[in-house]
Structures are given as structure tokens and as C-alpha cells.
Design a protein around this motif. Sequence first.
Motif, short mmCIF file in Angstrom:
data_model
loop_
_atom_site.label_atom_id
_atom_site.label_comp_id
_atom_site.label_asym_id
_atom_site.label_seq_id
_atom_site.Cartn_x
_atom_site.Cartn_y
_atom_site.Cartn_z
N ASN A 102 0.84 -1.19 0.00
CA ASN A 102 0.00 0.00 0.00
C ASN A 102 0.88 1.25 0.00
O ASN A 102 2.12 1.16 0.02
CB ASN A 102 -0.99 -0.02 1.17
N HIS A 103 0.27 2.42 -0.03
CA HIS A 103 1.02 3.66 -0.18
C HIS A 103 1.97 3.91 0.99
O HIS A 103 3.04 4.52 0.80
CB HIS A 103 0.06 4.85 -0.32
N LYS A 104 1.64 3.42 2.17
CA LYS A 104 2.50 3.65 3.32
C LYS A 104 3.77 2.81 3.27
O LYS A 104 4.79 3.17 3.84
CB LYS A 104 1.74 3.38 4.62
N ALA A 105 3.71 1.68 2.60
CA ALA A 105 4.87 0.78 2.53
C ALA A 105 5.72 1.02 1.29
O ALA A 105 6.82 0.48 1.18
CB ALA A 105 4.40 -0.67 2.54
N ASN A 113 16.07 0.10 4.11
CA ASN A 113 16.55 0.17 5.49
C ASN A 113 15.72 1.11 6.36
O ASN A 113 16.15 1.53 7.42
CB ASN A 113 18.01 0.60 5.53
N ALA A 114 14.53 1.44 5.88
CA ALA A 114 13.66 2.35 6.63
C ALA A 114 12.68 1.57 7.51
O ALA A 114 12.38 0.40 7.25
CB ALA A 114 12.88 3.24 5.65
N THR A 115 12.20 2.25 8.55
CA THR A 115 11.16 1.66 9.40
C THR A 115 9.80 1.97 8.80
O THR A 115 9.53 3.11 8.42
CB THR A 115 11.23 2.24 10.82
N TYR A 116 8.97 0.99 8.70
CA TYR A 116 7.65 1.14 8.10
C TYR A 116 6.69 1.83 9.07
O TYR A 116 6.67 1.50 10.25
CB TYR A 116 7.07 -0.21 7.70
N PRO A 117 5.87 2.77 8.59
CA PRO A 117 4.90 3.41 9.46
C PRO A 117 3.74 2.47 9.78
O PRO A 117 3.50 1.49 9.06
CB PRO A 117 4.42 4.62 8.64
N VAL A 140 -0.27 -11.82 4.28
CA VAL A 140 -0.28 -10.38 4.48
C VAL A 140 0.50 -10.01 5.73
O VAL A 140 0.37 -10.64 6.77
CB VAL A 140 -1.73 -9.85 4.62
N MET A 141 1.33 -8.96 5.59
CA MET A 141 1.99 -8.34 6.74
C MET A 141 1.37 -6.96 6.93
O MET A 141 1.21 -6.22 5.97
CB MET A 141 3.49 -8.18 6.49
N ARG A 142 1.03 -6.65 8.16
CA ARG A 142 0.46 -5.34 8.47
C ARG A 142 1.18 -4.77 9.69
O ARG A 142 1.25 -5.41 10.74
CB ARG A 142 -1.03 -5.45 8.74
N LYS A 143 1.72 -3.57 9.53
CA LYS A 143 2.44 -2.92 10.63
C LYS A 143 1.46 -2.39 11.65
O LYS A 143 0.56 -1.59 11.34
CB LYS A 143 3.28 -1.76 10.08
N MET A 144 1.62 -2.84 12.90
CA MET A 144 0.73 -2.44 13.97
C MET A 144 1.36 -1.35 14.84
O MET A 144 2.52 -0.96 14.63
CB MET A 144 0.38 -3.66 14.82
N LYS A 145 0.61 -0.87 15.81
CA LYS A 145 1.13 0.16 16.70
C LYS A 145 2.25 -0.40 17.58
O LYS A 145 2.31 -1.60 17.84
CB LYS A 145 0.00 0.70 17.59
N VAL A 146 3.12 0.51 18.02
CA VAL A 146 4.24 0.11 18.87
C VAL A 146 3.72 -0.61 20.11
O VAL A 146 2.78 -0.15 20.77
CB VAL A 146 5.06 1.36 19.29
#
Length: 200
Positions: A102-105, A113-117, A140-146
Motif C-alpha cells: 500500500n502507499h505507506k509501505a 533500510n527504513a522503518t515502516y509506518p 499479508v503483513m500489516r504494521k501495527m502500533k508500537v
Amino acid sequence: MKSIRIGVVLGLTSLMSLTLWSQQTGNNEPTQEEIQSAIKKFRNRDTFLDDETFLSFVREYKLLQRVTDVPYKMSSNTSGLCIEPASIPKVHGDRFCDVYVNHKAKDPIAKGNATYPVDSIVVKVKYPDPNRSKIELFTVMRKMKVGYDSTHGDWEYSVIDAQATHVLARGHIESCVSCHDEYAKSDFVTRTYMKKPNAK
């Protein structure tokens, strides 16, 4: 347009629930403060926690950015790890995949080498051959909250059937986590399938 329709339905559902609550408590209608509170909760909601909304998104995967020029050949070991949960039929032999983001990734996967939002999404579409003859499953991989799973980059993993109608596994899937731990330097995203800069 589909996402807008989903949002409207969820918003109306929230307001209807609030109105029903007011009626049950003897109030004729919700106050302006209560309405604003309901709207705020609606805007901050995590719609993808609902499997149906999540599946609807996956079915529209072709609207995402594809980062593989041609289906990438996965080893038999890797393709097997992707479906380790006991409820999912085993896949034998090499498999192939296309990867969409998606646009965020998009920028993080290009940089490497960046951290994904939060809410970055990486979708793998898996096939039995390089001709894309049929889809066997999605992962699917989805970045969740810290704090979701800080040791492993706060990623949620999902395995979805070929028609994107059923979530077969979701959350901290041990086989996915153990495989992606090797790629901690790229925020646990593989990237071996990415086109080389000098590739023609």
C-alpha cells in the motif's frame, strides 16, 4: 468507492448504536457532545480488526503497488513456512509470488533500510507456477502500533485463502515470525523479490 461505502455504513452503525443507548437510558436524543465522541471513536477505529473489511481490502489487491516485475520463485522451505498452521493444507515444492504494497509501505520497501509506518501493508499473492495460472493463497503483513510485538517489529501476519473469503490464520504466526526475523535490518520485510536497480 467501496471503502467509502464501508465507512458510511460503519459510521451510521455507530450513530445508530448511540441513539439506541440514549433511548434505553430515557434520553430523547444524544447530546452534541455524545455525537462528537462517537464520531471521534469512529475516526480512530481499526476497521481491519473486522475480518470482512480486511478480506474486502485483500480482494482489491490489484489496486496496490506491485513491486515484483515477474513472479518471484520461492524455495520449497519458504513456501512451506508460509502455511505452517495445522488448519492449512501443506504445499510441496517450489512456489512463486507477486508482492504488492500500500502507499505507506511504498517508500520504505524501496529504500530497504527504513522503518515502516503504522498500517503499512505487504501482500504476497502465491501461485504454483510462474505463469500465474491460479492463486493458491495470500499472505499479508500489516504494521501495527508500537507494543503489538516489539521484539519482531510490531507486524501482524495473516494467511488468507485463494478467494480471499476466509482468514485462515492471523496474528503472531510463529512460522512467519521465525522466517522474517532474519530480515530485522529491513524492518523484518524480506525484499529478496525486489527488482535489482540495474535489472533490465
